[in-house]
Write an enzyme that holds these catalytic residues in place. Structure first.
Site, PDB file in Angstrom:
ATOM      1  N   HIS A 108       3.881  -2.047   4.314  1.00  0.00           N
ATOM      2  CA  HIS A 108       2.190  -2.062   4.073  1.00  0.00           C
ATOM      3  C   HIS A 108       1.630  -3.311   4.964  1.00  0.00           C
ATOM      4  O   HIS A 108       0.596  -3.018   5.219  1.00  0.00           O
ATOM      5  CB  HIS A 108       2.168  -2.399   2.596  1.00  0.00           C
ATOM      6  CG  HIS A 108       2.228  -1.058   1.813  1.00  0.00           C
ATOM      7  ND1 HIS A 108       1.625  -0.190   1.852  1.00  0.00           N
ATOM      8  CD2 HIS A 108       3.185  -0.946   0.851  1.00  0.00           C
ATOM      9  CE1 HIS A 108       1.714   1.038   0.955  1.00  0.00           C
ATOM     10  NE2 HIS A 108       2.850   0.617   0.376  1.00  0.00           N
TER      11      HIS A 108
ATOM     12  N   HIS B 193       9.925  -1.003   2.292  1.00  0.00           N
ATOM     13  CA  HIS B 193       8.643  -0.384   2.081  1.00  0.00           C
ATOM     14  C   HIS B 193       7.324  -1.616   1.910  1.00  0.00           C
ATOM     15  O   HIS B 193       6.511  -1.122   2.560  1.00  0.00           O
ATOM     16  CB  HIS B 193       8.863   0.336   0.494  1.00  0.00           C
ATOM     17  CG  HIS B 193       7.698   0.908   0.147  1.00  0.00           C
ATOM     18  ND1 HIS B 193       7.687   2.063  -0.055  1.00  0.00           N
ATOM     19  CD2 HIS B 193       6.323   0.745  -0.310  1.00  0.00           C
ATOM     20  CE1 HIS B 193       6.656   2.958  -0.544  1.00  0.00           C
ATOM     21  NE2 HIS B 193       5.707   1.648  -0.830  1.00  0.00           N
ATOM     22  N   GLU B 194       7.373  -2.348   1.256  1.00  0.00           N
ATOM     23  CA  GLU B 194       6.395  -3.448   1.098  1.00  0.00           C
ATOM     24  C   GLU B 194       6.028  -3.975   2.642  1.00  0.00           C
ATOM     25  O   GLU B 194       4.778  -4.353   2.627  1.00  0.00           O
ATOM     26  CB  GLU B 194       6.727  -4.630   0.123  1.00  0.00           C
ATOM     27  CG  GLU B 194       6.865  -3.972  -1.187  1.00  0.00           C
ATOM     28  CD  GLU B 194       5.798  -2.921  -1.797  1.00  0.00           C
ATOM     29  OE1 GLU B 194       4.667  -3.054  -1.630  1.00  0.00           O
ATOM     30  OE2 GLU B 194       6.285  -1.920  -2.515  1.00  0.00           O
TER      31      GLU B 194
ATOM     32  N   CYS C 255       4.803   5.570  -4.181  1.00  0.00           N
ATOM     33  CA  CYS C 255       4.010   4.403  -3.790  1.00  0.00           C
ATOM     34  C   CYS C 255       3.008   4.262  -4.733  1.00  0.00           C
ATOM     35  O   CYS C 255       2.276   5.474  -5.115  1.00  0.00           O
ATOM     36  CB  CYS C 255       3.685   4.353  -2.325  1.00  0.00           C
ATOM     37  SG  CYS C 255       2.338   3.367  -1.869  1.00  0.00           S
TER      38      CYS C 255
END
Length: 186
Positions: free
Chosen positions: A160, A156-157, A113
């Site tokens: 966030h 993953h994004e 990351c």
């Protein structure tokens, strides 16, 4: 131009906030943010530019990584070969996973990351296939399916945007333990 200095690192409270949805039409500032996020990914993948500006290569960037609590991500996943068009190039506004497979997958070498300046050993188990709804910067709505690597990057994004870091998914007791039915990619 965004550089690594613009990206907040682990421990920054913005990375644990739940980002707010955007409304349309986007403001000029939000449209600029979308372009700057994609430009960062393009620059980070260019060997000359990344070396000149000290950029770490990235395939995804979420607004919270810039301490901006808005539901916007940019993804730029290269094609298999250098001359291929990108496998996935998009700025996604208000992305949401609306369905996913029961099958799971993880990257052989774990995940990294731009907001984490250390290696974090361990498998990050994700859904193999996902369906995502999102808008582009003009407000047009899309519903698309993604599988394997692009699905991993998007999960993953989108994490966030919900204040979740990739290492939150790693088995704390045994980071390299995997169920037999998890596919290993890479």
């Amino acid at each position: 131009m965004l550089t690594m200095d613009n990206i907040v690192r682990e421990g920054h409270p913005a990375l644990r906030e739940v980002a707010k949805p955007l409304t349309f039409p986007l403001s000029e500032e939000e449209r600029t943010l979308a372009h700057e996020m994609m430009a960062f990914l393009e620059n980070s993948q260019d060997p000359d530019i990344s070396e000149e500006y000290g950029l770490r290569a990235g395939v995804g960037l979420a607004a919270p990584q810039l301490a901006i609590p808005k539901r916007m991500i940019a993804v730029l996943i290269p094609g298999e070969y250098e001359d291929d068009p990108p496998e996935l190039k998009a700025v996604m506004v208000n992305p949401k996973i609306v369905s996913h497979s029961v099958e799971n997958i993880c990257l052989k070498d774990g995940e990294g990351c731009l907001s984490v300046d250390r290696d974090v050993p361990g498998f990050v188990v994700r859904h193999t296939r996902i369906t995502v709804t999102y808008q582009d910067i003009n407000g047009k709505t899309f519903k698309k399916r993604f599988k394997e690597y692009p699905a991993i990057v998007l999960q993953h994004e989108i994490d966030h945007l919900n204040g979740i870091m990739f290492y939150d998914h790693i088995n704390k007791e045994n980071p390299l333990n995997l169920d037999d039915d998890v596919k290993i990619l890479g």
